[in-house]
Design a protein around this motif. Structure first.
Motif, PDB file in Angstrom:
ATOM      1  N   ILE A 135       8.495   9.368 -46.250  1.00  0.00           N
ATOM      2  CA  ILE A 135       7.081   9.398 -45.852  1.00  0.00           C
ATOM      3  C   ILE A 135       6.448   8.026 -46.065  1.00  0.00           C
ATOM      4  O   ILE A 135       5.653   7.561 -45.250  1.00  0.00           O
ATOM      5  N   GLY A 136       6.819   7.377 -47.157  1.00  0.00           N
ATOM      6  CA  GLY A 136       6.318   6.031 -47.412  1.00  0.00           C
ATOM      7  C   GLY A 136       6.715   5.050 -46.324  1.00  0.00           C
ATOM      8  O   GLY A 136       5.929   4.172 -45.946  1.00  0.00           O
ATOM      9  N   GLU A 179      12.253  12.367 -50.006  1.00  0.00           N
ATOM     10  CA  GLU A 179      11.244  12.699 -49.002  1.00  0.00           C
ATOM     11  C   GLU A 179      10.010  11.815 -49.149  1.00  0.00           C
ATOM     12  O   GLU A 179       9.439  11.349 -48.159  1.00  0.00           O
ATOM     13  N   ARG A 180       9.600  11.557 -50.374  1.00  0.00           N
ATOM     14  CA  ARG A 180       8.455  10.658 -50.596  1.00  0.00           C
ATOM     15  C   ARG A 180       8.757   9.261 -50.072  1.00  0.00           C
ATOM     16  O   ARG A 180       7.893   8.594 -49.502  1.00  0.00           O
ATOM     17  N   GLN A 181       9.987   8.830 -50.253  1.00  0.00           N
ATOM     18  CA  GLN A 181      10.374   7.507 -49.764  1.00  0.00           C
ATOM     19  C   GLN A 181      10.319   7.465 -48.238  1.00  0.00           C
ATOM     20  O   GLN A 181       9.838   6.482 -47.645  1.00  0.00           O
ATOM     21  N   GLY A 217       5.267  21.462 -46.951  1.00  0.00           N
ATOM     22  CA  GLY A 217       5.999  20.204 -46.811  1.00  0.00           C
ATOM     23  C   GLY A 217       6.583  20.144 -45.419  1.00  0.00           C
ATOM     24  O   GLY A 217       6.895  21.173 -44.829  1.00  0.00           O
ATOM     25  N   ALA A 232      12.936  15.625 -53.476  1.00  0.00           N
ATOM     26  CA  ALA A 232      11.522  15.278 -53.343  1.00  0.00           C
ATOM     27  C   ALA A 232      11.302  13.766 -53.353  1.00  0.00           C
ATOM     28  O   ALA A 232      10.459  13.241 -52.613  1.00  0.00           O
ATOM     29  N   ALA A 233      12.054  13.059 -54.181  1.00  0.00           N
ATOM     30  CA  ALA A 233      11.902  11.612 -54.244  1.00  0.00           C
ATOM     31  C   ALA A 233      12.326  10.963 -52.939  1.00  0.00           C
ATOM     32  O   ALA A 233      11.684  10.021 -52.452  1.00  0.00           O
TER      33      ALA A 233
END
Length: 201
Positions: free
Chosen positions: A88-89, A84-86, A7, A81-82
């Protein structure tokens, strides 16, 4: 250095140009923009930790300090994690917007090639001009790809569109070659002869 197979690590960059020359603010904005930084608030942005981003941000901060500004670089790990996904999005959305602009402009390039060919204007001069236009598209794509850290979805479509445009240009070049090449094929049933001999007959 962060193990990016697990990651990405993150760089938090804070820059202030207060008290420095006005041009410094523009230089900072242009550099961070070229790196694809995600602004969290004014003068504070986020970048994925990569060798290139770390090196270039350090150079930028050195320049800022030398010219009277201030700056700070912090390494971060996003433990949620959520979240981080946001993040990256949001990076991908920014790159997709740039790729979409490429996709929106390419059709005009291809239409112009088709129009010039239909009008019988396939010439070497047009080929050179179109090659320069296509090279600008390729350079533009390369700059976007350099800051596309997470393989934004629209990148593949934009790359394919560039190659389709290149194929159109290759066909246009062949048409120009055929139009401008001298006619050397003899008439059926008649052997070719030098022009000097034809004039004597």
């Amino acid at each position: 250095m962060t193990d990016h197979t697990e990651g990405p690590g993150w760089l938090l960059v804070s820059v202030s140009t207060a008290g420095a020359a006005p041009t410094l603010r523009v230089q900072v904005w242009r550099k961070l923009r070229s790196l694809g930084a995600l602004y969290l608030q004014q003068s504070v942005c986020l970048l994925p930790e990569r060798e290139q981003t770390l090196r270039q941000v350090r150079r930028l901060l050195d320049r800022v300090r030398q010219q009277g500004g201030t700056g700070r670089l912090l390494r971060l790990t996003l433990t949620d994690a959520a979240e981080e996904r946001q993040v990256i999005g949001e990076f991908n959305a920014a790159r997709d917007a740039e790729y979409t602009e490429v996709l929106e402009r390419l059709p005009a390039f291809r239409v112009e090639l088709a129009t010039e060919r239909e009008r019988g204007r396939a010439t070497y001069a047009e080929v050179e001009e179109s090659e320069a236009d296509l090279e600008r598209f390729r350079s533009w794509m390369a700059k976007i790809a350099a800051r596309d850290y997470f393989a934004a979805p629209a990148g593949a479509a934009a790359g394919a569109a560039i190659e389709e445009a290149a194929a159109d240009l290759a066909a246009f070049e062949q048409a120009a070659l055929a139009a401008e090449a001298p006619a050397t094929v003899p008439s059926p049933g008649r052997p070719s002869m030098p022009a000097s001999e034809e004039q004597q007959t």
